[in-house]
Design a protein around this motif. Structure first.
Motif, PDB file in Angstrom:
ATOM      1  N   TYR A   1      48.931  62.421  37.458  1.00  0.00           N
ATOM      2  CA  TYR A   1      48.002  63.466  36.719  1.00  0.00           C
ATOM      3  C   TYR A   1      48.544  63.360  35.000  1.00  0.00           C
ATOM      4  O   TYR A   1      47.660  63.141  34.287  1.00  0.00           O
ATOM      5  N   PHE A   2      49.861  63.618  34.921  1.00  0.00           N
ATOM      6  CA  PHE A   2      50.220  63.452  33.458  1.00  0.00           C
ATOM      7  C   PHE A   2      50.139  62.053  32.891  1.00  0.00           C
ATOM      8  O   PHE A   2      49.683  62.049  31.983  1.00  0.00           O
ATOM      9  N   ALA A   3      50.299  61.133  33.625  1.00  0.00           N
ATOM     10  CA  ALA A   3      49.992  59.757  33.081  1.00  0.00           C
ATOM     11  C   ALA A   3      48.704  59.475  32.775  1.00  0.00           C
ATOM     12  O   ALA A   3      48.274  58.928  31.629  1.00  0.00           O
ATOM     13  N   ASN A   4      47.784  60.125  33.538  1.00  0.00           N
ATOM     14  CA  ASN A   4      46.020  60.051  33.101  1.00  0.00           C
ATOM     15  C   ASN A   4      45.920  60.831  31.902  1.00  0.00           C
ATOM     16  O   ASN A   4      45.006  60.381  31.128  1.00  0.00           O
ATOM     17  N   ILE A   5      46.505  61.941  31.730  1.00  0.00           N
ATOM     18  CA  ILE A   5      46.117  62.745  30.765  1.00  0.00           C
ATOM     19  C   ILE A   5      46.574  62.208  29.482  1.00  0.00           C
ATOM     20  O   ILE A   5      45.930  62.308  28.389  1.00  0.00           O
ATOM     21  N   LEU A   6      47.787  61.619  29.517  1.00  0.00           N
ATOM     22  CA  LEU A   6      48.287  60.941  28.432  1.00  0.00           C
ATOM     23  C   LEU A   6      47.973  59.561  27.917  1.00  0.00           C
ATOM     24  O   LEU A   6      48.434  59.026  27.027  1.00  0.00           O
ATOM     25  N   GLU A   7      46.776  58.957  28.520  1.00  0.00           N
ATOM     26  CA  GLU A   7      46.251  57.870  28.537  1.00  0.00           C
ATOM     27  C   GLU A   7      45.808  57.869  27.178  1.00  0.00           C
ATOM     28  O   GLU A   7      44.839  59.016  26.821  1.00  0.00           O
ATOM     29  N   PRO A   8      46.207  57.006  26.108  1.00  0.00           N
ATOM     30  CA  PRO A   8      45.672  56.927  24.883  1.00  0.00           C
ATOM     31  C   PRO A   8      44.256  57.451  24.811  1.00  0.00           C
ATOM     32  O   PRO A   8      44.147  58.141  23.851  1.00  0.00           O
ATOM     33  N   ASN A   9      43.339  56.820  25.257  1.00  0.00           N
ATOM     34  CA  ASN A   9      41.801  57.160  25.220  1.00  0.00           C
ATOM     35  C   ASN A   9      41.489  58.571  25.540  1.00  0.00           C
ATOM     36  O   ASN A   9      40.699  59.458  24.799  1.00  0.00           O
ATOM     37  N   THR A  10      42.195  59.145  26.411  1.00  0.00           N
ATOM     38  CA  THR A  10      41.915  60.332  26.838  1.00  0.00           C
ATOM     39  C   THR A  10      42.458  61.427  25.730  1.00  0.00           C
ATOM     40  O   THR A  10      42.143  62.375  25.475  1.00  0.00           O
ATOM     41  N   VAL A  11      43.678  60.954  25.227  1.00  0.00           N
ATOM     42  CA  VAL A  11      44.286  61.942  24.322  1.00  0.00           C
ATOM     43  C   VAL A  11      43.478  62.019  23.241  1.00  0.00           C
ATOM     44  O   VAL A  11      43.325  62.752  22.578  1.00  0.00           O
ATOM     45  N   HIS A  12      42.884  60.689  22.820  1.00  0.00           N
ATOM     46  CA  HIS A  12      41.992  60.731  21.645  1.00  0.00           C
ATOM     47  C   HIS A  12      40.683  61.430  21.739  1.00  0.00           C
ATOM     48  O   HIS A  12      40.346  62.419  20.739  1.00  0.00           O
ATOM     49  N   ALA A  13      40.164  61.412  22.892  1.00  0.00           N
ATOM     50  CA  ALA A  13      38.757  62.181  23.257  1.00  0.00           C
ATOM     51  C   ALA A  13      39.363  63.843  23.317  1.00  0.00           C
ATOM     52  O   ALA A  13      38.779  64.532  22.660  1.00  0.00           O
ATOM     53  N   ILE A  14      40.424  64.095  23.810  1.00  0.00           N
ATOM     54  CA  ILE A  14      41.044  65.577  23.440  1.00  0.00           C
ATOM     55  C   ILE A  14      41.153  65.938  22.166  1.00  0.00           C
ATOM     56  O   ILE A  14      40.598  66.983  21.799  1.00  0.00           O
ATOM     57  N   TRP A  15      41.614  65.074  21.349  1.00  0.00           N
ATOM     58  CA  TRP A  15      41.875  65.366  19.759  1.00  0.00           C
ATOM     59  C   TRP A  15      40.557  65.437  19.202  1.00  0.00           C
ATOM     60  O   TRP A  15      40.299  66.513  18.494  1.00  0.00           O
ATOM     61  N   LEU A  16      39.670  64.675  19.630  1.00  0.00           N
ATOM     62  CA  LEU A  16      38.141  64.492  18.867  1.00  0.00           C
ATOM     63  C   LEU A  16      37.322  65.809  19.171  1.00  0.00           C
ATOM     64  O   LEU A  16      36.817  66.405  18.124  1.00  0.00           O
ATOM     65  N   THR A  17      37.488  66.166  20.595  1.00  0.00           N
ATOM     66  CA  THR A  17      36.732  67.416  20.856  1.00  0.00           C
ATOM     67  C   THR A  17      37.471  68.678  20.177  1.00  0.00           C
ATOM     68  O   THR A  17      36.717  69.618  19.673  1.00  0.00           O
ATOM     69  N   GLY A  18      38.598  68.729  20.189  1.00  0.00           N
ATOM     70  CA  GLY A  18      39.463  69.880  19.523  1.00  0.00           C
ATOM     71  C   GLY A  18      39.008  69.823  18.033  1.00  0.00           C
ATOM     72  O   GLY A  18      38.783  70.904  17.374  1.00  0.00           O
ATOM     73  N   LEU A  19      38.819  68.942  17.367  1.00  0.00           N
ATOM     74  CA  LEU A  19      38.658  68.755  16.148  1.00  0.00           C
ATOM     75  C   LEU A  19      36.982  69.145  15.779  1.00  0.00           C
ATOM     76  O   LEU A  19      36.971  70.057  14.917  1.00  0.00           O
ATOM     77  N   THR A  20      36.244  68.712  16.705  1.00  0.00           N
ATOM     78  CA  THR A  20      34.882  69.373  16.299  1.00  0.00           C
ATOM     79  C   THR A  20      34.671  70.670  16.818  1.00  0.00           C
ATOM     80  O   THR A  20      34.260  71.334  15.997  1.00  0.00           O
ATOM     81  N   ALA A  21      35.427  71.403  17.545  1.00  0.00           N
ATOM     82  CA  ALA A  21      35.489  72.634  17.680  1.00  0.00           C
ATOM     83  C   ALA A  21      36.084  73.446  16.393  1.00  0.00           C
ATOM     84  O   ALA A  21      35.446  74.479  16.183  1.00  0.00           O
ATOM     85  N   LEU A  22      37.080  72.806  15.936  1.00  0.00           N
ATOM     86  CA  LEU A  22      37.666  73.372  14.921  1.00  0.00           C
ATOM     87  C   LEU A  22      36.893  73.502  13.555  1.00  0.00           C
ATOM     88  O   LEU A  22      36.651  74.380  12.890  1.00  0.00           O
ATOM     89  N   VAL A  23      36.128  72.417  13.389  1.00  0.00           N
ATOM     90  CA  VAL A  23      35.108  72.428  12.543  1.00  0.00           C
ATOM     91  C   VAL A  23      33.659  73.320  12.674  1.00  0.00           C
ATOM     92  O   VAL A  23      33.277  74.115  11.758  1.00  0.00           O
ATOM     93  N   VAL A  24      33.077  73.078  13.883  1.00  0.00           N
ATOM     94  CA  VAL A  24      32.045  73.821  14.406  1.00  0.00           C
ATOM     95  C   VAL A  24      32.207  75.535  14.399  1.00  0.00           C
ATOM     96  O   VAL A  24      31.305  76.122  13.951  1.00  0.00           O
ATOM     97  N   LEU A  25      32.971  75.715  15.011  1.00  0.00           N
ATOM     98  CA  LEU A  25      33.288  77.266  15.329  1.00  0.00           C
ATOM     99  C   LEU A  25      33.265  78.039  14.096  1.00  0.00           C
ATOM    100  O   LEU A  25      32.441  78.993  14.018  1.00  0.00           O
ATOM    101  N   PRO A  26      34.159  77.734  13.001  1.00  0.00           N
ATOM    102  CA  PRO A  26      34.018  78.657  11.799  1.00  0.00           C
ATOM    103  C   PRO A  26      32.600  78.560  11.234  1.00  0.00           C
ATOM    104  O   PRO A  26      32.193  79.778  10.736  1.00  0.00           O
TER     105      PRO A  26
END
Lengths: 279, 274
Positions: B49-74
């Motif tokens: 499970y953790f290996a899957n989550i820490l897969e670089p493309n998935t980590v990047h997707a999590i980061w991008l989703t977080g970044l989008t929310a961080l800009v859009v929300l305010p």
């Protein structure tokens, strides 16, 4: 309302907030829609009509509207039941159920689609029960209905619930005392009161199902003419660089969205008048 | 939803039947799917499970989703406050039209939103040639993802604030002004405390939608692995690669977000402002 008579510039910020609101709506919402409509307008009526009535388009509309109608029918009944049970009875797990009803709104549609297609796959939790009966859900229209149903469960519950809660008990009691049966109380007193809210919920649910994309693409299999919904056809046309077709199809979907927005506004007006009249 | 004046009663035979059917329906349509996400994600053990989550493309997707929310929300919180202030504190011609306009993104299919942006900023769009001339590429970048997310979630905060502020009226604010507060002080010490829970509520719903948006984002993102793939797109990519465990691992993060959203929502509703 008293505020109607007050000097409208008593409070500060009118120019600023209205300016920000209109600028933002203009740039973020209206400008892209306008660009899309201009693109569609440039097609000319004849080409637009050809795209809108192409056999594959018509099949997509039939599948989308048909599936949305079935999903709405189910959610109308299920939503009414959930709202009734949540408002009328006290039972263990009621609060949990109340919170859980909103899951389809909180859960991203891609996650819903992924989960549903896995549950209904031949060896999935649901699929292995249905397969011996010869019922296939994945990659059939039933899959589209399942996806649309899941993503629009909360609408009817959340529109009917507050109206049921506000329903005055004395009205029902009066009907009881006058000798009305249980069924009569429901059909003559309760049902007319919740009807506008119920229809509003159904319209919202139907509109959401028409536009649903994420959950459907996972489970539908996307066969042209069989399980291809309008949103997906738009997506495919974009992929083929067939921009005129994508613009035309999207504009039609936008038109349908405006109609539902209009319908819900009118329905809410009806509901308000109804409530006022009863008071 | 809070408990109302309508008396809740102990169910009779009919009531018990209705409750049973409702609970069974909820079990099959809501509880099982939610449980299935975590069951499938963890089926091959925590290590996988953790290996899957820490897969670089998935980590990047999590980061991008977080970044989008961080800009859009305010931005959409700011817009929501402005819009609610304008339409609830002043009467002006076209006010009702404006309220309807705010709701447009709610009734428009996300695919339509994506297509609309493509025909504005894309190469074949209204402003496309001009942007290209200036050497600016918006489509298929993070900016496009942020722009469609702004579109899709624009009404969330506003539609929570408008009914509340309408109902509250402006007496408190007028009192503050007559006591000598300036505009900012009035907003900071009177308006904001009055609307804070509705604001949080709208923001929670807005956040869930931003992070979960699929249709609109899939049209404008280009879905380039490790670059413009948000979490929902990454789930779809993994699924199409037949990496079901990976897809469910990625999905479990969003499912967790959904659970947190529901808990916050119930807590806010129980706090009684609604």
């Amino acid at each position: 309302m008293a505020s109607r008579r007050r000097d409208k510039h008593l409070l500060p910020g009118f120019g600023l907030t209205l300016g920000v609101t209109m600028t933002y709506l203009g740039i973020i919402v209206l400008l892209p829609i306008l660009a899309m409509l201009l693109k569609t307008g440039a097609l000319g009526w004849e080409q637009f009509w050809r795209i809108a009535t192409a056999p594959r388009t018509l099949a997509a509309y039939r599948i989308t509207f048909g599936s949305a109608a079935i999903a709405t029918l189910f959610n109308g009944a299920f939503g009414l039941l959930l709202a009734w049970v949540l408002v009328r009875y006290e039972f263990p797990g009621r609060r949990l159920l109340d919170a859980l009803v909103d899951l389809p709104f909180a859960l991203p549609t891609a996650v819903a689609g992924l989960t549903l297609v896995t549950l209904f796959s031949a060896n999935g939790w649901y699929g292995q029960l249905l397969e011996p009966l010869g019922l296939a859900v994945n990659y059939t229209q039933a899959g589209i209905v399942v996806a649309m149903t899941f993503t629009s469960i909360p609408f009817v519950v959340r529109t009917v619930q507050p109206v049921l809660e506000d329903l005055e008990g004395d009205l029902e009691e009066a009907a009881w005392t006058l000798g009305a049966s249980r069924l009569q109380v429901f059909t003559r007193v309760i049902w007319p009161t919740i009807l506008p809210a119920f229809i509003t919920g159904c319209v919202l649910s139907f509109a959401r199902s028409l536009g649903e994309f994420g959950a459907v693409v996972f489970i539908a299999g996307n066969l042209p003419g069989l399980t291809e919904i309008v949103s997906l056809l738009i997506y495919i046309r974009l992929d083929e660089y067939n921009y005129p077709a994508a613009a035309a199809l999207a504009s039609i979907l936008l038109g349908v969205a405006f109609l539902t927005l209009l319908a819900t506004n009118l329905l809410q007006g009806w509901q308000l008048r109804y409530v006022e009249r009863r008071k | 939803m809070t408990d109302s004046a309508a008396a809740k009663r102990r169910p009779g035979p009919v009531g018990r039947l209705l409750i049973g059917v409702a609970l069974l329906g909820a079990l099959l349509t809501l509880v099982v799917p939610l449980a299935a996400i975590f069951a499938f994600a963890l089926r091959e053990g925590l290590g996988v499970y953790f290996a899957n989550i820490l897969e670089p493309n998935t980590v990047h997707a999590i980061w991008l989703t977080g970044l989008t929310a961080l800009v859009v929300l305010p931005i959409n919180i700011g817009f929501g406050i402005c819009a609610a202030w304008a339409v609830t504190r002043f009467r002006f011609p076209g006010r009702q039209v404006l309220i309807t306009l705010i709701d447009i993104p709610f009734s428009v299919s996300p695919i339509v939103a994506g297509v609309a942006y493509l025909f504005l900023y894309g190469a074949q769009g209204l402003l496309g040639p001009a942007l290209q001339g200036a050497g600016i590429q918006l489509m298929f970048t993070v900016f496009a993802i942020i722009l469609v997310s702004l579109f899709v979630t624009a009404p969330f905060v506003a539609r929570e604030l408008i009914p509340l502020m309408q109902q509250q009226g402006s007496e408190d604010e007028e009192a503050a002004l007559s006591l000598g507060a300036n505009g900012w002080q009035m907003f900071r010490y009177v308006t904001l405390p009055n609307i804070r829970w509705a604001l949080v509520y709208g923001a929670v719903l807005c956040n869930a939608r931003v992070m979960g948006e699929f249709g609109a984002v899939s049209v404008v993102s280009g879905a380039i692995r490790g670059r413009t793939n948000t979490l929902p797109l990454q789930i779809s990519l993994l699924f199409n690669d037949f990496n079901i465990a990976g897809a469910f691992a990625a999905a479990s993060t969003l499912a967790l977000l959904a659970v947190v959203t529901l808990v916050l929502k119930s807590a806010l509703e129980a706090s009684g402002w609604r």
